[in-house]
Design a protein around this motif. Structure first.
Motif, PDB file in Angstrom:
ATOM      1  N   LEU A   3      38.341 -82.848 -49.298  1.00 21.91           N
ATOM      2  CA  LEU A   3      38.438 -84.388 -49.084  1.00 21.91           C
ATOM      3  C   LEU A   3      38.083 -84.931 -50.509  1.00 21.91           C
ATOM      4  O   LEU A   3      37.305 -84.500 -51.043  1.00 21.91           O
ATOM      5  CB  LEU A   3      37.464 -84.696 -48.039  1.00 21.91           C
ATOM      6  CG  LEU A   3      37.637 -83.993 -46.565  1.00 21.91           C
ATOM      7  CD1 LEU A   3      36.392 -84.607 -45.893  1.00 21.91           C
ATOM      8  CD2 LEU A   3      38.866 -84.427 -46.073  1.00 21.91           C
ATOM      9  N   GLU A   4      38.679 -86.104 -50.729  1.00 23.99           N
ATOM     10  CA  GLU A   4      38.290 -87.005 -51.854  1.00 23.99           C
ATOM     11  C   GLU A   4      37.989 -88.255 -51.548  1.00 23.99           C
ATOM     12  O   GLU A   4      38.513 -89.001 -50.573  1.00 23.99           O
ATOM     13  CB  GLU A   4      39.926 -87.204 -52.528  1.00 23.99           C
ATOM     14  CG  GLU A   4      39.350 -88.041 -54.009  1.00 23.99           C
ATOM     15  CD  GLU A   4      40.853 -88.269 -54.755  1.00 23.99           C
ATOM     16  OE1 GLU A   4      40.923 -88.885 -55.659  1.00 23.99           O
ATOM     17  OE2 GLU A   4      42.018 -87.963 -53.792  1.00 23.99           O
ATOM     18  N   THR A   5      36.740 -88.878 -51.913  1.00 26.40           N
ATOM     19  CA  THR A   5      36.180 -90.099 -51.948  1.00 26.40           C
ATOM     20  C   THR A   5      36.509 -90.888 -53.142  1.00 26.40           C
ATOM     21  O   THR A   5      36.277 -90.430 -54.313  1.00 26.40           O
ATOM     22  CB  THR A   5      34.694 -90.065 -51.496  1.00 26.40           C
ATOM     23  OG1 THR A   5      34.475 -89.260 -50.359  1.00 26.40           O
ATOM     24  CG2 THR A   5      34.242 -91.560 -51.588  1.00 26.40           C
ATOM     25  N   ALA A  59      34.400 -97.251 -45.905  1.00 29.20           N
ATOM     26  CA  ALA A  59      33.128 -97.836 -45.858  1.00 29.20           C
ATOM     27  C   ALA A  59      33.233 -99.109 -46.963  1.00 29.20           C
ATOM     28  O   ALA A  59      33.877 -98.984 -48.049  1.00 29.20           O
ATOM     29  CB  ALA A  59      32.054 -97.144 -46.219  1.00 29.20           C
ATOM     30  N   GLY A  60      32.860-100.255 -46.780  1.00 25.50           N
ATOM     31  CA  GLY A  60      33.004-101.217 -47.620  1.00 25.50           C
ATOM     32  C   GLY A  60      31.661-102.293 -47.692  1.00 25.50           C
ATOM     33  O   GLY A  60      30.842-101.939 -46.984  1.00 25.50           O
ATOM     34  N   THR A  95      27.415 -89.633 -43.919  1.00 25.09           N
ATOM     35  CA  THR A  95      26.279 -89.442 -44.828  1.00 25.09           C
ATOM     36  C   THR A  95      26.290 -89.592 -46.102  1.00 25.09           C
ATOM     37  O   THR A  95      25.907 -90.212 -47.052  1.00 25.09           O
ATOM     38  CB  THR A  95      25.597 -88.106 -44.428  1.00 25.09           C
ATOM     39  OG1 THR A  95      25.125 -88.156 -43.023  1.00 25.09           O
ATOM     40  CG2 THR A  95      24.304 -87.938 -45.303  1.00 25.09           C
ATOM     41  N   SER A  96      27.738 -88.989 -46.513  1.00 21.44           N
ATOM     42  CA  SER A  96      28.274 -88.981 -47.907  1.00 21.44           C
ATOM     43  C   SER A  96      28.518 -90.439 -48.368  1.00 21.44           C
ATOM     44  O   SER A  96      28.341 -90.776 -49.573  1.00 21.44           O
ATOM     45  CB  SER A  96      29.200 -88.023 -48.306  1.00 21.44           C
ATOM     46  OG  SER A  96      30.497 -88.502 -47.541  1.00 21.44           O
ATOM     47  N   LEU A  97      29.315 -91.026 -47.374  1.00 25.73           N
ATOM     48  CA  LEU A  97      29.620 -92.441 -47.715  1.00 25.73           C
ATOM     49  C   LEU A  97      28.198 -93.338 -47.784  1.00 25.73           C
ATOM     50  O   LEU A  97      28.335 -94.351 -48.713  1.00 25.73           O
ATOM     51  CB  LEU A  97      30.475 -92.906 -46.635  1.00 25.73           C
ATOM     52  CG  LEU A  97      32.108 -92.497 -46.637  1.00 25.73           C
ATOM     53  CD1 LEU A  97      32.405 -93.050 -45.638  1.00 25.73           C
ATOM     54  CD2 LEU A  97      32.638 -93.094 -47.781  1.00 25.73           C
ATOM     55  N   MET A  98      27.181 -93.217 -46.986  1.00 28.33           N
ATOM     56  CA  MET A  98      25.978 -94.315 -47.209  1.00 28.33           C
ATOM     57  C   MET A  98      25.338 -93.506 -48.569  1.00 28.33           C
ATOM     58  O   MET A  98      24.688 -94.544 -48.947  1.00 28.33           O
ATOM     59  CB  MET A  98      25.167 -93.680 -45.952  1.00 28.33           C
ATOM     60  CG  MET A  98      25.729 -94.288 -44.426  1.00 28.33           C
ATOM     61  SD  MET A  98      25.949 -96.083 -44.697  1.00 28.33           S
ATOM     62  CE  MET A  98      27.332 -96.050 -44.793  1.00 28.33           C
ATOM     63  N   ARG A  99      25.408 -92.356 -48.861  1.00 31.03           N
ATOM     64  CA  ARG A  99      24.694 -92.000 -50.142  1.00 31.03           C
ATOM     65  C   ARG A  99      25.431 -92.535 -51.386  1.00 31.03           C
ATOM     66  O   ARG A  99      24.805 -93.136 -52.186  1.00 31.03           O
ATOM     67  CB  ARG A  99      24.767 -90.294 -50.303  1.00 31.03           C
ATOM     68  CG  ARG A  99      24.512 -89.884 -51.782  1.00 31.03           C
ATOM     69  CD  ARG A  99      22.923 -89.539 -51.886  1.00 31.03           C
ATOM     70  NE  ARG A  99      22.245 -91.110 -52.302  1.00 31.03           N
ATOM     71  CZ  ARG A  99      21.205 -91.488 -51.616  1.00 31.03           C
ATOM     72  NH1 ARG A  99      20.543 -90.705 -50.789  1.00 31.03           N
ATOM     73  NH2 ARG A  99      20.826 -92.544 -52.110  1.00 31.03           N
ATOM     74  N   ARG A 100      26.586 -92.582 -51.344  1.00 32.02           N
ATOM     75  CA  ARG A 100      27.381 -93.307 -52.245  1.00 32.02           C
ATOM     76  C   ARG A 100      27.168 -94.804 -52.472  1.00 32.02           C
ATOM     77  O   ARG A 100      27.045 -95.126 -53.523  1.00 32.02           O
ATOM     78  CB  ARG A 100      28.882 -92.747 -52.437  1.00 32.02           C
ATOM     79  CG  ARG A 100      30.009 -93.679 -53.118  1.00 32.02           C
ATOM     80  CD  ARG A 100      29.770 -93.218 -54.475  1.00 32.02           C
ATOM     81  NE  ARG A 100      31.055 -93.881 -55.307  1.00 32.02           N
ATOM     82  CZ  ARG A 100      32.318 -93.495 -55.520  1.00 32.02           C
ATOM     83  NH1 ARG A 100      32.722 -92.491 -54.973  1.00 32.02           N
ATOM     84  NH2 ARG A 100      32.996 -94.205 -56.066  1.00 32.02           N
ATOM     85  N   PHE A 126      19.412 -93.756 -42.249  1.00 38.93           N
ATOM     86  CA  PHE A 126      19.747 -94.228 -43.529  1.00 38.93           C
ATOM     87  C   PHE A 126      18.860 -95.278 -43.855  1.00 38.93           C
ATOM     88  O   PHE A 126      18.965 -96.006 -45.189  1.00 38.93           O
ATOM     89  CB  PHE A 126      21.259 -94.605 -43.673  1.00 38.93           C
ATOM     90  CG  PHE A 126      21.892 -93.678 -43.045  1.00 38.93           C
ATOM     91  CD1 PHE A 126      22.166 -92.183 -43.666  1.00 38.93           C
ATOM     92  CD2 PHE A 126      23.063 -93.982 -42.129  1.00 38.93           C
ATOM     93  CE1 PHE A 126      23.102 -91.387 -43.259  1.00 38.93           C
ATOM     94  CE2 PHE A 126      23.938 -92.944 -41.649  1.00 38.93           C
ATOM     95  CZ  PHE A 126      23.847 -91.608 -42.347  1.00 38.93           C
ATOM     96  N   GLY A 127      17.791 -95.778 -43.165  1.00 43.59           N
ATOM     97  CA  GLY A 127      16.778 -96.582 -43.670  1.00 43.59           C
ATOM     98  C   GLY A 127      17.018 -98.166 -43.280  1.00 43.59           C
ATOM     99  O   GLY A 127      16.353 -98.840 -43.581  1.00 43.59           O
TER     100      GLY A 127
END
Length: 411
Positions: A3-5, A59-60, A95-100, A126-127
């Motif tokens: 996968l590529e983000t 995600a935006g 989770t990876s999108l929220m992290r980025r 995620f807080g």
């Protein structure tokens, strides 16, 4: 294939948005709504996850300025358009999108991230903490009467085309923002959201209507946007008024607008959703029980730069407290912080090695940040721990606001 983000390119928007619609059930939005959100999308702040040529997650963020206690407009990332394709769930993509995204928000210097949650259970990990609620009322105007303040009869009401009076209505909105935490200052283009009125979303209702309230000099001091849903049964008319927006600069104009909505012919119910939980209309009604008042969560707040966020707002009482903060997802916020506010409400937040007096997670700080959720109520639920007697009540008084925070529209 891995996968590529990557950051969204303008020519990928349709594929990216198609994936978002699929993640939310696959029902296409109206062309009008799709066009507006394409215009509002900040592609440089939008992320897509790609599996070959297929977009499988998104995600935006919008660049908001959010009102906080004290009236300051604080830069905030309005997190939006988050979705994962049904074929790619349970792989850690969200989770990876929220992290980025939170790393990018921090790098951009925004102290806050905010969102409205399709599923509130998702974002706490995620807080994000629930910081505002919205009020919905369905008022039976056959049984409920309004008690209006002096001066209401002097207000002039005028029906107008919603687009023609948009600038006047926006001036009213802009004057209210600093006085109500949680309201975003309207960025260019966002004024069009209030006019979005696709025929396919009206049900049996009329096109959007607007009534403006004018003061003695002819200045617009309030407005209501609404639609009428005529209906009939064996007893006769059973129409409903659905209120989209209602804002006013003084009590007389506010009451005059509500009285107008109550008096529309052939209607017997006034429905208003997404109102502040301390909406003054509750004090104008003769019978709140027959207004079916109910609440639901609205804006969720996440402190990204904890000291900057806490210093950006003012406090309702002097405060000097050491707080131990847990934040596993953004560890730069974790640890002990001394928050000191003077009699004017100005605060300084610095790291300290002093013994902690309160313990809580960044999620609880997000909930209390706008002043609508008290730290004492969170402590009663076991979410805040008091380590020095008196520290909890001192901090709770300082964080609490004079008015309930409110998000007037979604994003």
């Amino acid at each position: 294939m891995a996968l590529e983000t990557r950051v969204l390119q303008a020519d990928e928007w349709d594929v990216w948005y198609d994936q978002l619609e699929l993640a939310f059930g696959g029902v296409p939005e109206s062309p009008e709504e799709r066009k507006l959100y394409r215009q509002l999308t900040e592609t440089e702040r939008s992320l897509g996850v790609w599996d070959g040529a297929a977009c499988v997650a998104s995600a935006g963020a919008f660049s908001f300025r959010l009102s906080v206690p004290g009236g300051t407009l604080v830069p905030a990332a309005g997190v939006t358009m988050v979705g994962v394709s049904p074929t790619h769930r349970r792989r850690g993509i969200l989770t990876s999108l929220m992290r980025r995204q939170l790393d990018d928000v921090r790098a951009g210097g925004e102290p806050l991230a905010v969102l409205t949650a399709s599923d509130p259970a998702i974002y706490g990990r995620f807080g994000y903490g629930t910081a505002t609620y919205g009020l919905a009322v369905d008022i039976d105007t056959t049984r409920v009467r309004l008690s209006v303040p002096p001066g209401t009869d002097e207000v002039t009401l005028r029906l107008a085309d919603p687009e023609e009076v948009l600038a006047d209505c926006e001036r009213v909105y802009a004057r209210l923002v600093a006085g109500r935490p949680g309201m975003p200052a309207r960025q260019p283009g966002w004024e069009q959201l209030a006019l979005l009125d696709p025929p396919g979303t009206r049900g049996s209702g009329s096109p959007l209507k607007c009534v403006v309230a004018e003061g003695a000099g002819g200045e617009v001091v309030g407005y209501a946007r609404y639609r009428v849903k005529p209906d009939w049964d064996l007893k006769g008319s059973d129409g409903k008024v659905e209120v989209a927006d209602l804002d006013a600069l003084d009590p007389a104009a506010y009451a005059a607008l509500w009285r107008y909505l109550f008096g529309i012919d052939l209607t017997w119910t006034v429905r208003a959703h997404r109102r502040p939980v301390d909406d003054p209309v509750l004090h104008l009604l003769s019978d709140v029980r027959r207004s079916q008042a109910r609440m639901r969560d609205s804006l969720h707040v996440r402190l990204v730069d904890l000291p900057a966020a806490l210093e950006a707002r003012t406090y309702g009482a002097p405060l000097d407290v050491v707080v131990e903060v847990e934040d596993a997802f953004c560890p730069w916020n974790a640890g002990r912080w001394r928050l000191a506010a003077d009699a004017e409400g100005t605060a300084v937040c610095t790291r300290t090695e002093a013994p902690p007096e309160l313990e809580l997670s960044v999620r609880e700080l997000g909930s209390a940040y706008l002043g609508g959720i008290t730290l004492t109520s969170l402590a009663a639920a076991g979410r805040v721990r008091e380590l020095r007697p008196g520290a909890l009540s001192e901090a709770s008084r300082a964080f609490a606001g004079d008015v309930s925070p409110w998000l007037p529209h979604g994003f």
